[in-house]
Design a protein around this motif. Structure first.
Motif, mmCIF file in Angstrom:
data_model
loop_
_atom_site.group_PDB
_atom_site.id
_atom_site.type_symbol
_atom_site.label_atom_id
_atom_site.label_comp_id
_atom_site.label_asym_id
_atom_site.label_seq_id
_atom_site.Cartn_x
_atom_site.Cartn_y
_atom_site.Cartn_z
ATOM 1 N N VAL A 144 40.854 41.171 79.466
ATOM 2 C CA VAL A 144 40.169 41.088 78.173
ATOM 3 C C VAL A 144 40.136 42.466 77.517
ATOM 4 C CG1 VAL A 144 38.767 39.099 78.807
ATOM 5 C CG2 VAL A 144 37.907 41.389 79.255
ATOM 6 N N GLU A 145 40.138 42.448 76.219
ATOM 7 C CA GLU A 145 40.058 43.680 75.417
ATOM 8 C C GLU A 145 39.355 43.360 74.105
ATOM 9 O OE1 GLU A 145 42.974 46.945 73.253
ATOM 10 O OE2 GLU A 145 43.823 45.467 74.624
ATOM 11 N N PRO A 146 38.024 43.307 74.106
ATOM 12 C CA PRO A 146 37.312 42.971 72.865
ATOM 13 C C PRO A 146 37.485 44.065 71.821
ATOM 14 C CG PRO A 146 35.781 43.654 74.583
ATOM 15 C CD PRO A 146 37.115 43.554 75.234
ATOM 16 N N ARG A 147 37.753 43.660 70.587
ATOM 17 C CA ARG A 147 38.011 44.614 69.504
ATOM 18 C C ARG A 147 37.843 43.897 68.163
ATOM 19 N NH1 ARG A 147 42.217 42.334 71.658
ATOM 20 N NH2 ARG A 147 43.973 41.585 70.396
ATOM 21 N N THR A 193 32.102 34.518 75.730
ATOM 22 C CA THR A 193 31.795 35.567 74.754
ATOM 23 C C THR A 193 30.378 35.371 74.245
ATOM 24 O OG1 THR A 193 34.114 35.685 74.056
ATOM 25 C CG2 THR A 193 32.483 36.671 72.598
ATOM 26 N N ILE A 219 31.529 40.182 77.268
ATOM 27 C CA ILE A 219 32.531 39.256 77.792
ATOM 28 C C ILE A 219 32.222 39.049 79.274
ATOM 29 C CG2 ILE A 219 34.983 38.763 78.048
ATOM 30 C CD1 ILE A 219 34.064 39.127 75.153
ATOM 31 N N LYS A 237 33.458 43.161 80.088
ATOM 32 C CA LYS A 237 33.508 44.213 79.067
ATOM 33 C C LYS A 237 32.312 44.066 78.140
ATOM 34 C CE LYS A 237 37.558 46.237 79.955
ATOM 35 N NZ LYS A 237 38.750 45.937 79.156
ATOM 36 N N GLY A 272 39.585 32.800 71.927
ATOM 37 C CA GLY A 272 38.661 33.926 71.908
ATOM 38 C C GLY A 272 38.487 34.649 70.600
ATOM 39 N N ASP A 273 39.085 34.193 69.507
ATOM 40 C CA ASP A 273 38.874 34.834 68.211
ATOM 41 C C ASP A 273 37.558 34.359 67.614
ATOM 42 O OD1 ASP A 273 41.266 36.181 68.384
ATOM 43 O OD2 ASP A 273 42.389 34.634 67.315
ATOM 44 N N SER A 291 36.947 39.191 65.318
ATOM 45 C CA SER A 291 37.115 39.924 66.571
ATOM 46 C C SER A 291 38.016 39.126 67.505
ATOM 47 C CB SER A 291 35.762 40.183 67.244
ATOM 48 O OG SER A 291 35.178 38.965 67.660
ATOM 49 N N SER A 292 38.787 39.847 68.304
ATOM 50 C CA SER A 292 39.684 39.239 69.280
ATOM 51 C C SER A 292 39.326 39.720 70.670
ATOM 52 C CB SER A 292 41.144 39.572 68.956
ATOM 53 O OG SER A 292 41.534 39.004 67.730
ATOM 54 N N VAL A 293 39.688 38.915 71.666
ATOM 55 C CA VAL A 293 39.333 39.206 73.051
ATOM 56 C C VAL A 293 40.572 39.443 73.906
ATOM 57 C CG1 VAL A 293 38.237 38.292 75.124
ATOM 58 C CG2 VAL A 293 37.167 37.940 72.907
#
Length: 1050
Positions: free
Chosen positions: A27-30, A746, A756, A766, A794-795, A808-810
């Motif tokens: 995962v990379e939340p941003r 999320t 997350i 995260k 995950g959006d 946001s994306s995960v």
């Protein structure tokens, strides 16, 4: 007993405690997209060359709006309020000063923070000298500092040049006097030669940069103490820089005459006019002034007061003093800032498209047509009754009809790229812009750009408070309207429905069914036609079809009336049934084809009724497979119904001891498609691969998360598999997503924190935060301000009222949108026009009757008004600003010690051979010496003495190095092999002639250096004595000035 044993065996199945699942690396939340006006906006800046509008916030964010739908968000590490914001125009640099007195340099091309300079003091005014690398900073002590931006590195360097308060004001600082610099205005047509300084005390000084002295001192010294008013802002009101308007804290607005570029007489300065706009009667301080020049007699000043809804526009002409022509715009809320936007020239437009943007205290932006403002003022002179300019609220395109109340975000990774990036780029140019930087012809049609479109990557369905449904293509980072469903367009004869706000949406791509529910309990079922351009896994054609109506898109619309406000809708994949829940606790099963209600069950609750979620599932009950409907209520109760009959299967409802408001319920690892996101066929394989555990039920409330076994829920047995409680901010949104290695959760908290977590273990993977995001629970019987919807991968799409949209994306390496880089490029480097130096002829020539007898200016131009060479101007400024014009002022030295690394290494080292003790050419030295102006310029000798004293030890070290170098050279010669005569002599004990010559030369040079050191010591002592004597004389002079002032006052 048999059922209990069966449940226990099912709970101990292999895989139920498997450690395999989602990991932190998965995962990379941003933040993938920010669109619209950020919350907390309170300051404007505008680049008229690049057509870029910057809006800064109170939490360290800066939003940039450019042409062709381009937007970019800059986020600073400091969450500080922006106090000053200004472009270095057409150079791709934005300067931001925050409340911590930090000067941030933003590179707009790279969208990165290049440098941060910490200013030693409180910054009260800020101004960029356009077309040069310099800018001014005024502080609370009354001093003005000069800074330079390095071209390559964008580093900020504080220069030696400074304007101390004592030099500009000419009198010592009094304890009760406010010395803050409130405005720095480079004089128009003489930007590189003069600047106007306005102090909070009301004092005004016109400063000559080259001469380093004030050539004008004016203001209201005597009136300040009597009226207790302070200057707050100022702006030029004349293209030649001969008139300045100053606003005050008591509501006064005074216009002062300033010597223009060709004038030298300070007597020409006077207060020539006062603008009475009603702010003084209400004691409203003037917050901002802006002047707009127009040909003829239409020049005007825009005025906003502090915490006032009134924005006044005054026409400046020969009748201003006798008959003031003004326009009062009543903004919907108190004004925070304003900016004039100059749009592109459109030949097809009937009038010029300039806009006045007003920023409200809430962060909302209001727009006015400036052409209508000018027209109103001109027609008012003839005593006609023109129409008032209309206020337009700048808001998201989703809210053109009405505000969003519910949303659904669908992602389809298997879409076909029938449209190229060039098509979307052209669409961005043809679409109606978010801000009116340029106009789009009405005949511009977007339908021609989408022939045969069959696939859409991202689809966003929005339900609105007036009952309408909009469908948007979100493939790129700007929304494109593709379908608009309004009630009266479908059936005019259906009665008793009303236009209530939509509260629930559900879309199923397999059956091409869109279902909506509203606040009054009305459910609408839209079935779309399977036309040739519509396949089983596609969506809706583009906006060109809207002109023809919806008959060729919508096959049928059916209506069902239920009790209460609709809260959730779920379709069964095994049958043609819909489960619908309401806020009054009703659960209804609806037949889709017949559009009739099969049954309705009312579930009572002692705490708060309301169905939050419904999920179809099949499971084993008493040895038989049965279709069940899992129900989650608002009071944290979870239970299962027989989906065929509606009867409760278990004996009890499952609920925690301390219930909280439930937000979300999801069945994990079940057989049914429970995502409700429509595009289910694209993720069936993914779900099958990771479905290795027993089915479980996830329940998320505001303060806790529980995971129950589905078998326990069906039987009514309370047994928690996993749980997690939170003591921080409440949760406002929860959603699940499917990754390549597992399912994740999320969580979005009300303070903007995003977590997350893995499932079912609920371990945190995260954590991040969304800057500026705050969620407040809606009041009873009211709709939420923020709507959040999630996709299966995950959006998250968060819409904050009518102002901003955040996505946001995960999942890492997931390209949520196309053309992200080009749509973020607000600064067009290729279109940058090279403006060299100061453009002194840029201001239009004023006409003789522009200001009449009141605002008369000289029409003659002296030789000083000719355009200056940019290169020569910058070189001249570089020489002036690099010289310490007031060495006794230590502000530059103190600031440099705090903010920068020592610069001695960058300076050219002084060689002892360059020092000349004897005054062989006194006249030549006097000419080469930099000209030092100011009150105490003689103290520069003390600076020279200090510098020579610092070199004493350095020279001694150099002398020691000379001795050491002789010995070193001897050793090197001995090591060399050669057949020279000197080497043979040395071999047999004789001394070579070269060595004797080198030794004598070194000895002679050493003696010369020692003599120079003695001379430097004597000269240093003399200079120190001279400096002390001059310092005492200066102090006596200052005491005499103070004594004379006190005597005159008495």
């Amino acid at each position: 007993m048999f059922v209990k044993k069966l449940v226990e065996i099912a709970a101990k199945k292999p895989g139920g405690s498997s450690s395999e699942g989602l990991r932190a690396n998965d995962v990379e939340p941003r933040i993938a997209l920010h669109y619209g006006i950020p919350s907390g906006s309170h300051l404007f800046a505008y680049d008229p060359f690049q057509k870029i509008l910057a809006v800064s916030t109170k939490d360290g964010r800066i939003k940039l709006f450019g042409k062709d739908q381009t937007q970019a968000l800059l986020v600073s590490e400091e969450t500080s309020t922006s106090r000053f914001l200004e472009f270095v125009q057409n150079q791709g640099i934005l300067l931001n000063v925050n409340s911590k007195n930090q000067i941030e340099v933003w590179d707009l091309d790279k969208k990165l923070l290049s440098h941060v300079h910490v200013f030693n003091g409180e910054i009260t005014s800020f101004r960029v000298m356009q077309h040069t690398p310099y800018f001014y900073v005024g502080d609370s002590s009354g001093n003005v500092s000069v800074f330079k931006i390095e071209q390559d590195s964008n580093q900020v360097i504080q220069l030696e040049y400074t304007i101390p308060y004592l030099a500009s004001n000419g009198s010592p600082i009094e304890a009760s006097e406010d010395t803050s610099v409130v405005s720095i205005l480079p004089q128009l047509t003489a930007e590189s030669k003069r600047i106007l300084l306005v102090f909070s005390s009301g004092f005004i000084a016109l400063w000559d940069i080259k001469e380093s002295k004030p050539i004008l001192k004016t203001g209201v010294h005597g009136m300040v103490k009597q009226d207790t008013k302070k200057a707050t802002c100022a702006c030029w009101v004349c293209p030649s820089g001969s008139r300045v308007s100053v606003g005050y804290s008591n509501g006064d607005i005074l216009i002062w005459s300033i010597p223009s570029k060709g004038e030298c007489s300070p007597e020409s300065s006077a207060m020539i006019c006062k603008l009475n706009l009603g702010y003084k009667s209400e004691k409203i301080p003037i917050a901002s002034l802006k002047w707009v020049y127009a040909e003829g007699k239409a020049s005007r000043v825009y005025v906003i007061g502090s915490s006032s809804n009134s924005l006044q526009v005054v026409l400046l002409n020969e009748q201003t003093e006798t008959r003031m022509i003004k326009l009062g715009l009543h903004v919907s809320e108190p004004c925070a800032d304003m900016e004039m936007i100059i749009a592109d020239v459109n030949e097809q437009s009937k009038h010029k498209q300039d806009f006045l943007f007003v920023l409200g205290k809430s962060g909302r932006v209001y727009a006015y047509d400036d052409y209508m403002i000018e027209k109103y003022l001109i027609q008012s002179q003839s005593k006609s009754s023109p129409s008032l300019p209309k206020e337009t609220v700048v808001k998201l395109p989703f809210s053109d009809s009405s505000s969003i109340t519910v949303g659904k975000f669908l992602t389809n990774p298997s879409h076909l790229l029938n449209l190229s990036d060039e098509d979307y780029a052209q669409l961005a140019k043809d679409a109606v812009p978010f801000l009116p930087f340029h106009t789009v012809p009405k005949e511009s049609s977007r339908s021609a750009h989408f022939p045969g479109f069959t696939k859409v990557k991202n689809v966003y369905i929005t339900g609105h408070c007036d009952g309408t449904i909009s469908v948007w293509d979100m493939t790129c980072s700007f929304p494109i309207l593709v379908l608009f469903l309004k009630e009266q367009q479908i059936d005019q004869d259906v009665s008793s429905r009303g236009n209530a706000a939509l509260t629930a949406l559900h879309y199923d791509s397999n059956s091409r069914l869109l279902v909506s529910g509203d606040h009054n309990g009305m459910v609408r079922l839209y079935r779309f036609k399977p036309e040739p351009y519509l396949t089983e896994n596609s969506f809706i054609p583009f906006q060109g079809s809207l002109k023809k109506g919806n008959n060729h898109i919508v096959q049928s619309v059916k209506y069902i009336k239920l009790t209460g406000s609709i809260t959730c809708i779920q379709k069964s994949q095994n049958s043609k049934h819909l489960a619908i829940g309401s806020d009054q606790g009703h659960v209804s099963l609806v037949d889709i084809e017949e559009a009739n209600v099969l049954y309705t069950k009312h579930i009572a609750s002692d705490i708060c009724p309301g169905i939050i979620s419904l999920q179809f599932e099949s499971c084993i009950v008493q040895g038989f497979e049965k279709n069940v409907l899992v129900v989650a209520m608002r009071d944290s109760s979870v239970f299962a119904l027989d989906s065929d009959t509606g009867n409760m299967i278990g004996t009890n409802m499952i609920k925690p001891k301390k219930p909280f408001k439930v937000l979300y319920m999801q069945i994990l690892d079940g057989k049914q498609d429970t995502s409700g996101n429509g595009f289910d066929t694209s993720r069936e394989s993914t779900v099958e691969e990771i479905s290795i555990r027993q089915p479980s039920v996830l329940v998320c409330s505001e303060k806790a998360i529980y995971i129950y076994s589905l078998a326990h829920v069906v039987q009514g047995v309370k047994k928690v598999l996993h749980k997690k409680k939170f003591s921080s901010s409440p949760i406002c949104s929860a959603s699940t997503f499917y990754g390549t290695s597992g399912v994740g959760l999320t969580l979005v908290f009300t303070d903007g924190t995003v977590e997350i977590r893995s499932l079912p273990e609920l371990s945190q993977l995260k954590q991040t935060s969304i800057r500026g995001f705050t969620y407040s629970s809606p009041k009873p019987n009211s709709l939420p301000e923020i709507t959040i919807s999630a996709s299966w991968d995950g959006d998250l799409v968060m819409v904050n009222g009518d102002d901003e949209l955040i996505v946001s994306s995960v999942l890492p390496q997931k390209e949520t949108f196309r053309l992200v880089e080009s749509m973020n490029r607000v600064y067009k480097k290729d279109n940058s026009v090279c403006h060299e130096g100061i453009i002194t002829s840029s201001s239009p020539r004023e006409k003789k009757s522009m200001f009449g007898s009141v605002f008369k200016t000289k029409s003659k131009r002296t030789t000083d008004t000719e355009p200056e060479s940019s290169k020569e101007t910058i070189e001249e400024l570089s020489k002036i600003f690099s010289t310490a014009n007031f060495p006794w002022n230590n502000n530059v030295e103190n600031s440099r010690e705090i903010n920068t690394i020592t610069r001695v290494e960058d300076e050219e080292e002084l060689d002892i051979d360059d020092i000349d003790i004897d005054d062989h050419h006194p006249n030549q030295q006097q000419q080469e010496k930099p000209k030092e102006q100011g009150i105490l310029s003689g103290l520069s000798k003390q600076k020279m003495a200090n510098r020579f004293s610092n070199f004493k030890g350095k020279l001694k070290q150099m002398a020691a190095k000379n001795e050491k170098s002789v010995v070193t050279n001897d050793e090197k010669h001995e090591e060399k092999n050669g057949a020279t005569v000197d080497q043979i002599k040395k071999k047999y004990g004789f001394t070579s002639s070269d060595e004797m010559g080198a030794a004598k030369m070194a000895q002679s040079k050493l003696q010369d250096n020692l003599k120079k050191l003695q001379g430097i010591s004597l000269r240093t002592t003399e200079m120190e004595d001279t400096a002390k004597s001059f310092s005492s004389t200066a102090k006596e002079l200052l005491n005499a000035v103070e004594f004379n002032k006190q005597s005159s006052k008495s």
